[in-house]
Design an enzyme around this catalytic site. Structure first.
Site, PDB file in Angstrom:
ATOM      1  N   LYS A   8       0.859  -1.169   0.000  1.00  0.00           N
ATOM      2  CA  LYS A   8       0.000   0.000   0.000  1.00  0.00           C
ATOM      3  C   LYS A   8       0.903   1.229   0.000  1.00  0.00           C
ATOM      4  O   LYS A   8       1.947   1.217   0.654  1.00  0.00           O
ATOM      5  CB  LYS A   8      -0.846  -0.036   1.287  1.00  0.00           C
ATOM      6  CG  LYS A   8      -1.686   1.178   1.503  1.00  0.00           C
ATOM      7  CD  LYS A   8      -2.378   1.168   2.844  1.00  0.00           C
ATOM      8  CE  LYS A   8      -2.915   2.553   3.128  1.00  0.00           C
ATOM      9  NZ  LYS A   8      -3.531   2.695   4.416  1.00  0.00           N
ATOM     10  N   SER A 187       4.361   8.735   0.473  1.00  0.00           N
ATOM     11  CA  SER A 187       4.548   7.875  -0.692  1.00  0.00           C
ATOM     12  C   SER A 187       5.941   7.234  -0.705  1.00  0.00           C
ATOM     13  O   SER A 187       6.897   7.836  -0.205  1.00  0.00           O
ATOM     14  CB  SER A 187       4.341   8.738  -1.933  1.00  0.00           C
ATOM     15  OG  SER A 187       3.982   7.914  -2.998  1.00  0.00           O
ATOM     16  N   ASN A 188       6.014   6.032  -1.277  1.00  0.00           N
ATOM     17  CA  ASN A 188       7.296   5.323  -1.451  1.00  0.00           C
ATOM     18  C   ASN A 188       8.073   5.129  -0.155  1.00  0.00           C
ATOM     19  O   ASN A 188       9.299   5.135  -0.156  1.00  0.00           O
ATOM     20  CB  ASN A 188       8.185   6.058  -2.471  1.00  0.00           C
ATOM     21  CG  ASN A 188       7.481   6.188  -3.805  1.00  0.00           C
ATOM     22  OD1 ASN A 188       6.832   5.238  -4.265  1.00  0.00           O
ATOM     23  ND2 ASN A 188       7.554   7.350  -4.419  1.00  0.00           N
ATOM     24  N   ARG A 189       7.358   5.001   0.939  1.00  0.00           N
ATOM     25  CA  ARG A 189       7.966   4.753   2.263  1.00  0.00           C
ATOM     26  C   ARG A 189       8.810   5.926   2.766  1.00  0.00           C
ATOM     27  O   ARG A 189       9.581   5.765   3.714  1.00  0.00           O
ATOM     28  CB  ARG A 189       8.843   3.479   2.249  1.00  0.00           C
ATOM     29  CG  ARG A 189       8.112   2.212   1.807  1.00  0.00           C
ATOM     30  CD  ARG A 189       7.072   1.813   2.852  1.00  0.00           C
ATOM     31  NE  ARG A 189       6.422   0.558   2.533  1.00  0.00           N
ATOM     32  CZ  ARG A 189       5.234   0.454   1.909  1.00  0.00           C
ATOM     33  NH1 ARG A 189       4.580   1.544   1.521  1.00  0.00           N
ATOM     34  NH2 ARG A 189       4.701  -0.724   1.681  1.00  0.00           N
ATOM     35  N   LEU A 190       8.660   7.095   2.151  1.00  0.00           N
ATOM     36  CA  LEU A 190       9.449   8.264   2.584  1.00  0.00           C
ATOM     37  C   LEU A 190       8.588   9.091   3.555  1.00  0.00           C
ATOM     38  O   LEU A 190       8.168  10.207   3.259  1.00  0.00           O
ATOM     39  CB  LEU A 190       9.904   9.078   1.364  1.00  0.00           C
ATOM     40  CG  LEU A 190      10.775   8.262   0.398  1.00  0.00           C
ATOM     41  CD1 LEU A 190      11.158   9.081  -0.822  1.00  0.00           C
ATOM     42  CD2 LEU A 190      12.036   7.761   1.111  1.00  0.00           C
TER      43      LEU A 190
END
Ligand SMILES: Cc1cc2nc3c(=O)[nH]c(=O)nc-3n(C[C@H](O)[C@H](O)[C@H](O)COP(=O)(O)O)c2cc1C
Length: 210
Positions: A8, A187-190
């Site tokens: 997710k 977003s993108n685990r950032l």
């Protein structure tokens, strides 16, 4: 089943330094309010204590009060968590609100509420919950479910036609916080992570790598 493909992206909100209130208690109040608007049980928090063997133990409890004094929850003082806190009052707390893609961590020192404060909350509870607090020997082993049902019948009889007093082994703990971390999924685990550390005269804010 493999969980590797369960993915997710977190895109709903951001957390800027300019969004952060100077006082983390106010910040937690705001986030809790927002979470409660959207979902039941948003006041559930995972409480971690350290057991006598040194193992961390986690379970969910409900936050019942939040103010400058700290975070309050109620429980059985003779339960596993109650005994842990009596030895190691340093505890951890975690809130996770998946629908807001938010997490909050808190570290603090737990102490018992005054008997008067525990009485006031106990007296506000439904009678069934009050009787349950007498009937349950929380965290002790029971033989069969009947044992609990029998104890409940006995307590119901014992307090028939009278108010149910607070059991001496039941009451509140207040966690005096020393550390907070507010986490907002990105977003993108950032992700955004803002930490508040208790310092002389206030709180020091800093940002952490995700
Ligand atoms: C949503 C939820 C709310 C709970 N609220 C409380 C609570 O406020 N107080 C409490 O003692 N236990 C609460 N429990 C039960 C605890 O998670 C736990 O099972 C119980 O306190 C015994 O824990 P212990 O043996 O580690 O002391 C709750 C559980 C859930 C899932």
């Amino acid at each position: 089943m493999s969980y590797e493909a369960v993915r997710k992206d977190y895109v709903k909100h951001t957390l800027e330094e300019s969004d952060c209130l100077p006082d983390p208690i106010h910040m937690l109040e705001d986030w809790l309010k927002e979470a409660l608007k959207e979902m039941e049980d948003a006041n559930a928090m995972t409480l971690t204590t350290v057991n006598p063997d040194g193992f961390p133990e986690s379970r969910v409890v409900l936050i019942r009060q939040l103010d400058q004094e700290g975070l309050v929850f109620y429980t059985n003082y003779d339960s596993a968590k109650g005994k842990d806190i009596a030895i190691h009052p340093k505890v951890g707390v975690n809130f996770f609100w998946p629908w807001l893609e938010r997490q909050v961590r808190v570290r603090g020192i737990a102490e018992r509420l005054s008997a008067e404060a525990s009485d006031a909350y106990f007296n506000s509870r439904p009678r069934e919950s009050q009787l349950g607090a007498w009937a349950s020997i929380q965290s002790e082993e029971m033989t069969t479910r009947d044992q609990l049902d029998k104890r409940l019948v006995e307590c119901t009889e014992r307090f028939k036609d009278q108010d149910v007093p607070r059991p001496p082994h039941w009451g509140g703990f207040r966690i005096k916080p020393q550390y907070f971390e507010f986490w907002q999924g990105r977003s993108n685990r950032l992700h955004d992570r803002i930490r508040y550390e208790s310092v002389e005269g206030g709180w020091k804010l800093s940002r952490l790598f995700p």
